[in-house]
Design an enzyme around this catalytic site. Structure first.
Site, PDB file in Angstrom:
ATOM      1  CE  LYS A  95      15.874  28.335   5.791  1.00  0.00           C
ATOM      2  NZ  LYS A  95      15.188  26.939   5.709  1.00  0.00           N
ATOM      3  CG  ASP A 129      17.027  23.768   5.555  1.00  0.00           C
ATOM      4  OD1 ASP A 129      17.129  22.659   5.271  1.00  0.00           O
ATOM      5  OD2 ASP A 129      16.045  24.405   5.676  1.00  0.00           O
ATOM      6  NE  ARG A 179      16.758  18.979   1.533  1.00  0.00           N
ATOM      7  CZ  ARG A 179      16.146  19.872   2.771  1.00  0.00           C
ATOM      8  NH1 ARG A 179      16.850  21.189   2.895  1.00  0.00           N
ATOM      9  NH2 ARG A 179      15.724  19.262   3.700  1.00  0.00           N
TER      10      ARG A 179
HETATM   11  P1  FDA Z   1      12.081  25.353 -10.679  1.00  0.00           P
HETATM   12  O1  FDA Z   1      12.013  26.587  -9.678  1.00  0.00           O
HETATM   13  O2  FDA Z   1      12.767  25.329 -12.007  1.00  0.00           O
HETATM   14  O3  FDA Z   1      10.489  24.768 -10.711  1.00  0.00           O
HETATM   15  C1  FDA Z   1      10.118  23.906 -11.656  1.00  0.00           C
HETATM   16  C2  FDA Z   1       8.580  23.587 -11.410  1.00  0.00           C
HETATM   17  O4  FDA Z   1       8.284  23.618 -10.206  1.00  0.00           O
HETATM   18  C3  FDA Z   1       7.910  24.990 -11.838  1.00  0.00           C
HETATM   19  O5  FDA Z   1       7.448  25.181 -13.071  1.00  0.00           O
HETATM   20  C4  FDA Z   1       6.567  24.941 -10.919  1.00  0.00           C
HETATM   21  O6  FDA Z   1       5.610  24.052 -11.530  1.00  0.00           O
HETATM   22  C5  FDA Z   1       6.874  24.147  -9.546  1.00  0.00           C
HETATM   23  N1  FDA Z   1       7.371  25.220  -8.583  1.00  0.00           N
HETATM   24  C6  FDA Z   1       8.562  25.523  -8.341  1.00  0.00           C
HETATM   25  N2  FDA Z   1       8.544  26.412  -7.168  1.00  0.00           N
HETATM   26  C7  FDA Z   1       7.180  26.580  -6.781  1.00  0.00           C
HETATM   27  C8  FDA Z   1       6.449  27.349  -6.161  1.00  0.00           C
HETATM   28  N3  FDA Z   1       7.186  28.038  -5.227  1.00  0.00           N
HETATM   29  N4  FDA Z   1       5.135  27.409  -6.132  1.00  0.00           N
HETATM   30  C9  FDA Z   1       4.462  26.479  -7.166  1.00  0.00           C
HETATM   31  N5  FDA Z   1       5.176  25.879  -8.083  1.00  0.00           N
HETATM   32  C10 FDA Z   1       6.384  25.872  -8.212  1.00  0.00           C
HETATM   33  N6  FDA Z   1      17.096  26.116  -1.015  1.00  0.00           N
HETATM   34  C11 FDA Z   1      17.969  26.570  -0.736  1.00  0.00           C
HETATM   35  O7  FDA Z   1      18.696  27.421  -1.171  1.00  0.00           O
HETATM   36  N7  FDA Z   1      18.462  26.087   0.416  1.00  0.00           N
HETATM   37  C12 FDA Z   1      17.739  25.155   0.941  1.00  0.00           C
HETATM   38  O8  FDA Z   1      18.140  24.430   1.970  1.00  0.00           O
HETATM   39  C13 FDA Z   1      16.597  24.505   0.403  1.00  0.00           C
HETATM   40  N8  FDA Z   1      15.999  23.368   0.767  1.00  0.00           N
HETATM   41  C14 FDA Z   1      14.816  22.738   0.078  1.00  0.00           C
HETATM   42  C15 FDA Z   1      14.280  21.605   0.276  1.00  0.00           C
HETATM   43  C16 FDA Z   1      13.413  20.997  -0.189  1.00  0.00           C
HETATM   44  C17 FDA Z   1      12.852  19.541   0.015  1.00  0.00           C
HETATM   45  C18 FDA Z   1      13.200  21.587  -1.733  1.00  0.00           C
HETATM   46  C19 FDA Z   1      11.994  20.915  -2.606  1.00  0.00           C
HETATM   47  C20 FDA Z   1      13.735  22.793  -1.892  1.00  0.00           C
HETATM   48  C21 FDA Z   1      14.458  23.280  -1.239  1.00  0.00           C
HETATM   49  N9  FDA Z   1      15.106  24.627  -1.598  1.00  0.00           N
HETATM   50  C22 FDA Z   1      16.131  25.092  -0.775  1.00  0.00           C
HETATM   51  C23 FDA Z   1      14.413  25.375  -2.437  1.00  0.00           C
HETATM   52  C24 FDA Z   1      15.103  25.302  -3.884  1.00  0.00           C
HETATM   53  O9  FDA Z   1      16.576  25.912  -3.962  1.00  0.00           O
HETATM   54  C25 FDA Z   1      14.243  25.925  -5.023  1.00  0.00           C
HETATM   55  O10 FDA Z   1      14.161  27.297  -4.872  1.00  0.00           O
HETATM   56  C26 FDA Z   1      12.925  25.448  -5.065  1.00  0.00           C
HETATM   57  O11 FDA Z   1      12.663  24.052  -4.941  1.00  0.00           O
HETATM   58  C27 FDA Z   1      12.315  25.526  -6.521  1.00  0.00           C
HETATM   59  O12 FDA Z   1      13.191  25.044  -7.529  1.00  0.00           O
HETATM   60  P2  FDA Z   1      12.674  23.829  -8.239  1.00  0.00           P
HETATM   61  O13 FDA Z   1      13.540  22.871  -8.477  1.00  0.00           O
HETATM   62  O14 FDA Z   1      11.404  23.267  -8.002  1.00  0.00           O
HETATM   63  O15 FDA Z   1      12.645  24.181  -9.987  1.00  0.00           O
END
Ligand code: FDA
Length: 302
Positions: A95, A129, A179
């Site tokens: 970051k 990030d 990403r």
């Molecule tokens: P969503 O939040 O809709 O979740 C879908 C499903 O995933 C949920 O129903 C649950 O089952 C599961 N899930 C999601 N989060 C969970 C948790 N915390 N605990 C348990 N289960 C969970 N953001 C950002 O602003 N800057 C960045 O640089 C990054 N970098 C990054 C790297 C990587 C590899 C990932 C996977 C994510 C990020 N993020 C990020 C975070 C991203 O923006 C987001 O907040 C999270 O991935 C949660 O969103 P989902 O896409 O999983 O969908």
């Protein structure tokens, strides 16, 4: 609840108290791979043994002094050296506020440049990030500038921001790796979609664009319906499986992680480690407030 948890994630006193509390550290263990680099590296080796790549994140953000920023840079230089020495299938994610962006843009740039130069020499890669929208322009400027000289750097786009389509197009034009994630910060309605349905719809549009025009995009989500949509899209467009990767966070949805790896998709886990875990941990709770109940129950059981 999400708003409250994200608000708490920025409270300095609470952060200090939590990060020095032994029981709070135990709770964060669900999402954080350890306090030290050796602990994190052995977690990475275990993950690699399952056919899954890693990106290592030395936790820390919004550092308060140039000395702290320099310590972060040195921690990353060491992490990258060890990754290569141990033959780990992995790279690093950082970051910019951890590298001093709030203090001096020039010093921050110089810190990041040292790491990207080392990554280029080692044939590795640095992912920058994306933090809150207050930093988006500065992050994209710094990454595009460094990419023009070293190539070994990419960044992150958040589908909740209205501006992201334009940013994805710019990064695709320059051949910079992206990403794609939904976005984890508290953003105002003037900058970001507020409804999950809009964030998800934009995610799918940007995912399609990246898979067709981007360079080795990373589809970072735990959302099963978006993962299924990605799988459908790559089949329909005959996009090879080695042309992109899925990414997920350490400790979240192990079931989907195992399935994707077993089906032969490329998957990379984001593996955070270090003592400055509080803001990262709170953002994970905010994404799924049910985690608070789950953790509280575990605490009562102890
Ligand atoms: P969503 O939040 O809709 O979740 C879908 C499903 O995933 C949920 O129903 C649950 O089952 C599961 N899930 C999601 N989060 C969970 C948790 N915390 N605990 C348990 N289960 C969970 N953001 C950002 O602003 N800057 C960045 O640089 C990054 N970098 C990054 C790297 C990587 C590899 C990932 C996977 C994510 C990020 N993020 C990020 C975070 C991203 O923006 C987001 O907040 C999270 O991935 C949660 O969103 P989902 O896409 O999983 O969908």
């Amino acid at each position: 609840m999400r708003t409250l948890l994200l608000f708490l994630s920025r409270q300095k006193q609470l952060r200090k108290w939590m990060e020095t509390s032994a029981w709070a550290r135990r709770l964060s263990g669900r999402f954080v791979a350890g306090d030290t680099l050796p602990e994190a590296l052995s977690t990475c080796q275990r993950i690699n043994a399952e056919g899954i790549a890693v990106t290592l994140d030395h936790l820390g953000e919004n550092v308060a002094s140039p000395a702290e920023a320099a310590r972060s840079r040195d921690a990353y230089l060491q992490a990258l050296t060890e990754i290569v020495k141990l033959g780990i299938d992995g790279n690093v994610s950082l970051k910019l506020t951890q590298f001093g962006m709030d203090l001096s843009l020039a010093d921050c740039r110089s810190n990041v440049e040292q790491l990207v130069r080392q990554a280029a020499q080692l044939g590795n890669f640095v992912r920058v990030d994306m933090e809150s929208s207050a930093y988006t322009d500065r992050t994209l400027d710094l990454v595009t500038d460094l990419h023009a000289r070293y190539a070994a750097v990419g960044t992150v786009i958040q589908s909740y921001l209205y501006r992201s389509r334009k940013d994805v197009e710019m990064l695709c034009d320059r051949g910079i790796r992206v990403r794609l994630c939904k976005g984890a910060y508290l953003e105002p309605p003037s900058a970001a979609f507020q409804r999950k349905a809009d964030v998800d719809r934009n995610y799918i549009e940007l995912m399609n664009l990246l898979l067709e025009k981007g360079v080795y995009p990373a589809i970072a989500t735990h959302d099963e319906s978006i993962i299924a949509e990605t799988e459908r899209f790559v089949v329909s467009r005959r996009i090879p499986r080695d042309a992109f990767e899925f990414q997920m966070l350490y400790g979240i949805r192990r079931d989907i992680q195992r399935r994707l790896a077993a089906e032969g998709y490329r998957l990379r886990l984001y593996v955070p480690y270090g003592e400055a875990w509080y803001p990262y941990f709170m953002r994970r709770l905010a994404e799924r407030p049910a985690n608070v109940v789950f953790l509280a129950r575990n605490l009562v059981r102890r």
